[in-house]
Scaffold this motif. Structure first.
Motif, PDB file in Angstrom:
ATOM      1  N   THR A  52     -26.852  59.823  79.158  1.00  0.00           N
ATOM      2  CA  THR A  52     -27.573  60.605  78.152  1.00  0.00           C
ATOM      3  C   THR A  52     -27.386  59.959  76.783  1.00  0.00           C
ATOM      4  O   THR A  52     -26.274  59.596  76.421  1.00  0.00           O
ATOM      5  CB  THR A  52     -27.056  62.048  78.104  1.00  0.00           C
ATOM      6  OG1 THR A  52     -27.114  62.614  79.414  1.00  0.00           O
ATOM      7  CG2 THR A  52     -27.900  62.886  77.153  1.00  0.00           C
ATOM      8  N   LEU A  53     -28.496  59.803  76.048  1.00  0.00           N
ATOM      9  CA  LEU A  53     -28.442  59.249  74.705  1.00  0.00           C
ATOM     10  C   LEU A  53     -28.421  60.368  73.677  1.00  0.00           C
ATOM     11  O   LEU A  53     -29.167  61.352  73.784  1.00  0.00           O
ATOM     12  CB  LEU A  53     -29.645  58.334  74.444  1.00  0.00           C
ATOM     13  CG  LEU A  53     -29.703  57.031  75.255  1.00  0.00           C
ATOM     14  CD1 LEU A  53     -30.986  56.276  74.965  1.00  0.00           C
ATOM     15  CD2 LEU A  53     -28.498  56.147  74.958  1.00  0.00           C
ATOM     16  N   TRP A  54     -27.560  60.207  72.686  1.00  0.00           N
ATOM     17  CA  TRP A  54     -27.450  61.185  71.615  1.00  0.00           C
ATOM     18  C   TRP A  54     -27.579  60.477  70.274  1.00  0.00           C
ATOM     19  O   TRP A  54     -27.006  59.420  70.060  1.00  0.00           O
ATOM     20  CB  TRP A  54     -26.111  61.922  71.675  1.00  0.00           C
ATOM     21  CG  TRP A  54     -25.974  62.795  72.897  1.00  0.00           C
ATOM     22  CD1 TRP A  54     -25.356  62.488  74.051  1.00  0.00           C
ATOM     23  CD2 TRP A  54     -26.495  64.107  73.048  1.00  0.00           C
ATOM     24  NE1 TRP A  54     -25.438  63.527  74.950  1.00  0.00           N
ATOM     25  CE2 TRP A  54     -26.138  64.540  74.346  1.00  0.00           C
ATOM     26  CE3 TRP A  54     -27.229  64.979  72.216  1.00  0.00           C
ATOM     27  CZ2 TRP A  54     -26.490  65.803  74.848  1.00  0.00           C
ATOM     28  CZ3 TRP A  54     -27.573  66.230  72.708  1.00  0.00           C
ATOM     29  CH2 TRP A  54     -27.209  66.627  74.005  1.00  0.00           C
ATOM     30  N   PRO A  55     -28.347  61.076  69.332  1.00  0.00           N
ATOM     31  CA  PRO A  55     -28.510  60.450  68.022  1.00  0.00           C
ATOM     32  C   PRO A  55     -27.352  60.783  67.090  1.00  0.00           C
ATOM     33  O   PRO A  55     -26.607  61.739  67.314  1.00  0.00           O
ATOM     34  CB  PRO A  55     -29.811  61.072  67.507  1.00  0.00           C
ATOM     35  CG  PRO A  55     -29.786  62.455  68.091  1.00  0.00           C
ATOM     36  CD  PRO A  55     -29.148  62.322  69.454  1.00  0.00           C
ATOM     37  N   ALA A  56     -27.224  59.988  66.037  1.00  0.00           N
ATOM     38  CA  ALA A  56     -26.288  60.336  64.970  1.00  0.00           C
ATOM     39  C   ALA A  56     -26.845  61.514  64.187  1.00  0.00           C
ATOM     40  O   ALA A  56     -28.058  61.799  64.210  1.00  0.00           O
ATOM     41  CB  ALA A  56     -26.079  59.146  64.048  1.00  0.00           C
ATOM     42  N   LEU A  57     -25.967  62.230  63.515  1.00  0.00           N
ATOM     43  CA  LEU A  57     -26.401  63.380  62.719  1.00  0.00           C
ATOM     44  C   LEU A  57     -27.456  62.974  61.700  1.00  0.00           C
ATOM     45  O   LEU A  57     -28.460  63.673  61.511  1.00  0.00           O
ATOM     46  CB  LEU A  57     -25.192  63.995  62.007  1.00  0.00           C
ATOM     47  CG  LEU A  57     -25.479  65.221  61.146  1.00  0.00           C
ATOM     48  CD1 LEU A  57     -25.716  66.436  62.030  1.00  0.00           C
ATOM     49  CD2 LEU A  57     -24.333  65.503  60.177  1.00  0.00           C
TER      50      LEU A  57
END
Length: 618
Positions: free
Chosen positions: A196-201
């Motif tokens: 799963t890819l998650w973005p930076a805030l």
């Protein structure tokens, strides 16, 4: 003489290039320092007017109580932010633990109404519960095996993340020297359902400000390549990071107390807002290229502004090739400068600063014009090493030349002439050359008969007195003493250094010797000693000049017709009224200084040779 230092410099430059290729990962730590210098010299202005930091500061904790606050109060603060209708809103606070039912419900309702981007972090615990992504993802390319992944993440409670408008990571990794120059925009978490890819805030906050709902990620053989959000294409490093465009200007700040009291008016309307705890001891600090201690929330704000401005510094794939090629070309110019310095000192001195400044000038131009990052420090350091080594090689070569010339010529030349010869580029090897010289042979007259009547110490004193004064006058006119032969001296002019007036120098030396001899003889007469009488022969002509001898011992001398004739003329003075006889070639050059003395039958010469008497001072 400069070929050997230039060759050694070239070899050193080649070795530096090879080391850079073999140990490139170790030298890559220097690259970030070039980026720091670019930003310090010519920072890129990123608009920050649309970003506001809402801070739970020291004053807020003093009045409302220590942290953590009740979630009902945090919910009220979030509601107050939402009423001003910001363009995008992020909360740089995690809520992973449960509070009171009333507080959790109030916070959940506030989040659902304002739809902020909530912060997340990473954890080493595999199997941690993952929230549902708030944005969609499209992936172009296949993830390489080298892609870094993490076993789990740390998020707020599901009722908070489920109501949020976005989720983003707040983790950053400084470089080895502690400076934060790049921040990851994407994080890969290996969960039970796959990657799963998650973005930076900051990235998810920019997505919300752009009104977008999904991302497109491009992967390459080395890792990440770029991520697209709306019309913004964010260039990424292979590790998924963005180079931080630092800014020295301050950000707009609003205290949480003002919002709770309802006093800031419309300060947040249509602006990008980040809520954080800014009280002393609660936020982590980072060192960036322009700021020594920057709170983490400011990093998120800078990156968000950078993404919206579309400024993404990046290192081209061909960067190292350009850097190495540039270093090689500049090293060649540096080596040529060293080689031509004795001939063109002023142009070389003007060119050297340009050579050393070229990497920074080119790197700074690429940074400002295209946002491309080239390492200027490594080429400059390499050039400095080559230049320092070149200076050392030149010093060693000069010292070797100094010792060689001093060893060969200290007996023949005055110290001043030896020093000039050292500074010159004259070849002083074992080979001989043909050049025109004026040769002098001078001998003490009647010395053999006088030596039978004198004590040994008087003999030595007389000879040394003559040789000393003659040497001083020969050196004063920069002549070369070939050798001492008992009570005789041989000298010549116009070698090893050029002396266009060599004939005149020889005449001045002979006359000076006779003047001093007159004074010396007066002292001898007062002591009742016999005077010193001299005979001399002079001639000008082309001779072979150089170091002649064996591998064990050799002398710097002249061989040729002029030397032979000068020697024979000196012998002929014993049978002539003239004490100084000049050959025909020298007489032709100084006709006013001589008068005919007749023809002489000289040993080794088939025909009689005309001799000319030198006029001596009265």
């Amino acid at each position: 003489m400069l070929r050997r230092p230039a060759a050694r410099m070239a070899i050193l430059a080649l070795l530096l290039l090879i080391c850079d290729i073999l140990f490139t990962s170790a030298f890559d730590r220097i690259r970030g320092r070039s980026y720091d210098l670019y930003q310090q010299i010519a920072p890129v202005e990123i608009p920050l007017e649309d970003i506001v930091l809402v801070e739970i500061d020291d004053a807020s904790l003093t009045r409302e109580g220590r942290w953590p606050w009740p979630r009902t109060k945090i919910g009220s603060l979030i509601e107050a932010i939402g009423t001003q209708e910001p363009a995008a809103f992020a909360i740089d606070i995690l809520f992973p633990d449960r509070g009171t039912d009333e507080g959790d419900a109030a916070l959940s309702q506030a989040i659902a109404r304002t739809r902020p981007v909530l912060a997340m972090s990473l954890t080493d615990q595999a199997g941690s519960a993952e929230p549902a992504p708030a944005a969609g993802w499209s992936v172009v390319g296949e993830a390489p095996d080298t892609l870094a992944t993490f076993p789990g993440l740390l998020a707020s409670l599901p009722e908070f993340t489920g109501a949020a408008g976005g989720l983003g990571m707040v983790r950053s990794v400084p470089d080895d020297d502690g400076v934060t120059r790049s921040v990851p925009m994407l994080w890969a978490v290996a969960g039970p359902d796959g990657l799963t890819l998650w973005p930076a805030l900051s990235l998810d906050l920019a997505r919300q400000a752009l009104g977008e709902t999904d991302y497109t990620v491009r992967l390459g053989p080395q890792g990440y390549d770029a991520v697209k959000v709306g019309d913004r294409i964010v260039r990424l490093t292979a590790g998924g990071a963005v180079w931080l465009a630092d800014a020295a200007q301050d950000l707009t700040r609003v205290s949480a107390l003002d919002l709770l009291d309802g006093t800031p008016g419309n300060a947040l309307r249509d602006r990008i807002v980040i809520l954080s705890v800014a009280a002393t001891g609660f936020d982590s600090f980072h060192t960036t290229p322009l700021v020594a201690t920057r709170p983490g929330v400011e990093i998120h704000a800078l990156l968000t502004a950078q993404i919206l401005a579309g400024h993404f510094p990046y290192e081209p794939a061909y960067a190292k090739t350009v850097e190495r090629t540039g270093f090689g070309l500049l090293a060649v110019l540096l080596i040529l400068s060293v080689a031509f310095f004795p001939v063109y000192p002023l142009p070389v001195l003007m060119a050297l600063p340009l050579i050393f400044c070229a990497p920074f000038a080119a790197g700074l131009l690429a940074w400002r014009m295209e946002g491309e990052l080239f390492d200027a420090l490594r080429p400059t350091i390499g050039l400095a090493i080559v230049a320092a080594a070149g200076g050392y090689f030149l010093y060693r070569t000069a010292e070797t030349r100094r010792r060689q010339i001093s060893g060969q010529f200290a007996r023949y030349l005055s110290p001043d002439v030896v020093e000039r010869l050292i500074r010159s580029e004259e070849d002083v090897g074992r080979s001989a050359e043909r050049r025109e010289v004026t040769v002098l042979f001078m001998d003490m007259r009647g010395f053999t008969a006088a030596s039978e009547r004198l004590a040994p110490e008087e003999i030595v004193a007389n000879v040394n007195r003559f040789l000393t004064l003659s040497s001083e006058e020969i050196f004063r006119t920069e002549g070369t003493i070939d050798k001492f032969m008992g009570d005789a001296v041989m000298a010549f002019w116009n070698a090893p250094l050029d002396q266009p007036d060599h004939a005149e120098r020889a005449i001045r030396a002979v006359r000076a010797i006779y003047r001093r001899l007159d004074a010396e003889n007066a002292h001898l007469a007062q002591r009742g000693l016999e005077p010193i009488r001299l005979g001399a022969g002079l001639e000008t002509g082309v001779c072979s000049v150089g170091n002649f001898g064996s591998d064990i011992r050799y002398n710097y001398t002249v061989i040729g017709h002029a030397a032979n004739l000068a020697s024979r003329l000196e012998t002929a003075t014993k049978l002539s009224a003239a004490s100084v006889l000049c050959g025909p070639e020298l007489a032709r050059r100084i006709p006013r200084e001589v008068e005919p003395a007749g023809d002489f039958e000289l040993s080794g010469f088939a025909e009689a040779v005309p001799g000319f008497a030198l006029r001596l001072p009265d």
